[in-house]
Motif scaffolding. Sequence first.
Motif, PDB file in Angstrom:
ATOM      1  N   ASP A  11       6.857   4.998   3.317  1.00  0.00           N
ATOM      2  CA  ASP A  11       7.366   5.356   1.990  1.00  0.00           C
ATOM      3  C   ASP A  11       7.869   6.797   1.997  1.00  0.00           C
ATOM      4  O   ASP A  11       7.393   7.639   1.251  1.00  0.00           O
ATOM      5  CB  ASP A  11       6.308   5.136   0.930  1.00  0.00           C
ATOM      6  N   TYR A  12       8.819   7.070   2.817  1.00  0.00           N
ATOM      7  CA  TYR A  12       9.332   8.433   2.967  1.00  0.00           C
ATOM      8  C   TYR A  12      10.011   8.931   1.696  1.00  0.00           C
ATOM      9  O   TYR A  12       9.794  10.047   1.262  1.00  0.00           O
ATOM     10  CB  TYR A  12      10.300   8.495   4.148  1.00  0.00           C
ATOM     11  N   ASN A  13      10.846   8.116   1.068  1.00  0.00           N
ATOM     12  CA  ASN A  13      11.600   8.556  -0.100  1.00  0.00           C
ATOM     13  C   ASN A  13      10.946   8.200  -1.426  1.00  0.00           C
ATOM     14  O   ASN A  13      11.276   8.787  -2.453  1.00  0.00           O
ATOM     15  CB  ASN A  13      13.019   7.967  -0.072  1.00  0.00           C
ATOM     16  N   THR A  14      10.051   7.248  -1.463  1.00  0.00           N
ATOM     17  CA  THR A  14       9.447   6.814  -2.723  1.00  0.00           C
ATOM     18  C   THR A  14       7.938   6.724  -2.570  1.00  0.00           C
ATOM     19  O   THR A  14       7.410   6.601  -1.473  1.00  0.00           O
ATOM     20  CB  THR A  14       9.983   5.436  -3.139  1.00  0.00           C
ATOM     21  N   LEU A  15       7.268   6.795  -3.695  1.00  0.00           N
ATOM     22  CA  LEU A  15       5.824   6.588  -3.688  1.00  0.00           C
ATOM     23  C   LEU A  15       5.557   5.114  -3.965  1.00  0.00           C
ATOM     24  O   LEU A  15       5.991   4.563  -4.974  1.00  0.00           O
ATOM     25  CB  LEU A  15       5.158   7.441  -4.771  1.00  0.00           C
ATOM     26  N   LYS A  16       4.851   4.476  -3.058  1.00  0.00           N
ATOM     27  CA  LYS A  16       4.526   3.065  -3.220  1.00  0.00           C
ATOM     28  C   LYS A  16       3.065   2.850  -2.870  1.00  0.00           C
ATOM     29  O   LYS A  16       2.487   3.601  -2.093  1.00  0.00           O
ATOM     30  CB  LYS A  16       5.380   2.200  -2.293  1.00  0.00           C
ATOM     31  N   GLY A  17       2.486   1.843  -3.474  1.00  0.00           N
ATOM     32  CA  GLY A  17       1.141   1.426  -3.110  1.00  0.00           C
ATOM     33  C   GLY A  17       0.075   2.430  -3.488  1.00  0.00           C
ATOM     34  O   GLY A  17       0.021   2.929  -4.606  1.00  0.00           O
ATOM     35  N   GLU A  18      -0.788   2.718  -2.521  1.00  0.00           N
ATOM     36  CA  GLU A  18      -1.955   3.556  -2.778  1.00  0.00           C
ATOM     37  C   GLU A  18      -1.571   4.989  -3.141  1.00  0.00           C
ATOM     38  O   GLU A  18      -2.201   5.601  -4.005  1.00  0.00           O
ATOM     39  CB  GLU A  18      -2.866   3.561  -1.557  1.00  0.00           C
ATOM     40  N   LYS A  19      -0.533   5.528  -2.520  1.00  0.00           N
ATOM     41  CA  LYS A  19      -0.113   6.894  -2.839  1.00  0.00           C
ATOM     42  C   LYS A  19       0.326   7.009  -4.292  1.00  0.00           C
ATOM     43  O   LYS A  19       0.052   7.992  -4.953  1.00  0.00           O
ATOM     44  CB  LYS A  19       1.020   7.338  -1.920  1.00  0.00           C
ATOM     45  N   ARG A  20       1.003   5.981  -4.788  1.00  0.00           N
ATOM     46  CA  ARG A  20       1.443   5.997  -6.175  1.00  0.00           C
ATOM     47  C   ARG A  20       0.251   5.940  -7.126  1.00  0.00           C
ATOM     48  O   ARG A  20       0.219   6.651  -8.128  1.00  0.00           O
ATOM     49  CB  ARG A  20       2.384   4.817  -6.419  1.00  0.00           C
ATOM     50  N   ARG A  21      -0.730   5.116  -6.816  1.00  0.00           N
ATOM     51  CA  ARG A  21      -1.929   5.027  -7.656  1.00  0.00           C
ATOM     52  C   ARG A  21      -2.699   6.343  -7.650  1.00  0.00           C
ATOM     53  O   ARG A  21      -3.188   6.787  -8.691  1.00  0.00           O
ATOM     54  CB  ARG A  21      -2.809   3.876  -7.179  1.00  0.00           C
ATOM     55  N   ILE A  22      -2.821   6.982  -6.503  1.00  0.00           N
ATOM     56  CA  ILE A  22      -3.523   8.263  -6.418  1.00  0.00           C
ATOM     57  C   ILE A  22      -2.774   9.325  -7.210  1.00  0.00           C
ATOM     58  O   ILE A  22      -3.378  10.124  -7.935  1.00  0.00           O
ATOM     59  CB  ILE A  22      -3.709   8.680  -4.950  1.00  0.00           C
ATOM     60  N   PHE A  23      -1.449   9.348  -7.102  1.00  0.00           N
ATOM     61  CA  PHE A  23      -0.640  10.312  -7.846  1.00  0.00           C
ATOM     62  C   PHE A  23      -0.880  10.178  -9.340  1.00  0.00           C
ATOM     63  O   PHE A  23      -1.142  11.156 -10.038  1.00  0.00           O
ATOM     64  CB  PHE A  23       0.849  10.090  -7.522  1.00  0.00           C
ATOM     65  N   TRP A  24      -0.798   8.962  -9.864  1.00  0.00           N
ATOM     66  CA  TRP A  24      -0.993   8.764 -11.299  1.00  0.00           C
ATOM     67  C   TRP A  24      -2.447   9.013 -11.710  1.00  0.00           C
ATOM     68  O   TRP A  24      -2.701   9.487 -12.827  1.00  0.00           O
ATOM     69  CB  TRP A  24      -0.534   7.368 -11.708  1.00  0.00           C
ATOM     70  N   ALA A  25      -3.400   8.720 -10.848  1.00  0.00           N
ATOM     71  CA  ALA A  25      -4.805   9.002 -11.166  1.00  0.00           C
ATOM     72  C   ALA A  25      -5.031  10.506 -11.311  1.00  0.00           C
ATOM     73  O   ALA A  25      -5.750  10.951 -12.212  1.00  0.00           O
ATOM     74  CB  ALA A  25      -5.716   8.423 -10.087  1.00  0.00           C
TER      75      ALA A  25
END
Length: 63
Positions: A11-25
């Motif tokens: 996920d170089y250009n976008t946040l997907k999956g676990e990284k996206r959940r951690i970011f929003w958390a």
Amino acid sequence: MGEPRLEELGDYNTLKGEKRRIFWAVIIAGLIIGTVYLAARSYFVPNDMIETQDEIVKVPRVK
């Protein structure tokens, strides 16, 4: 063992999956902590504080 290449990152250009959940958390936790801080400050800090204009010019040295 070398450094990872950009092609190997999922996920170089976008946040997907676990990284996206951690970011929003982290964002939501920051907002919740800020809200609790503001509520506690408005509840516990008295509105009728007497402010003084005295400035400490010289602090004595402790021996």
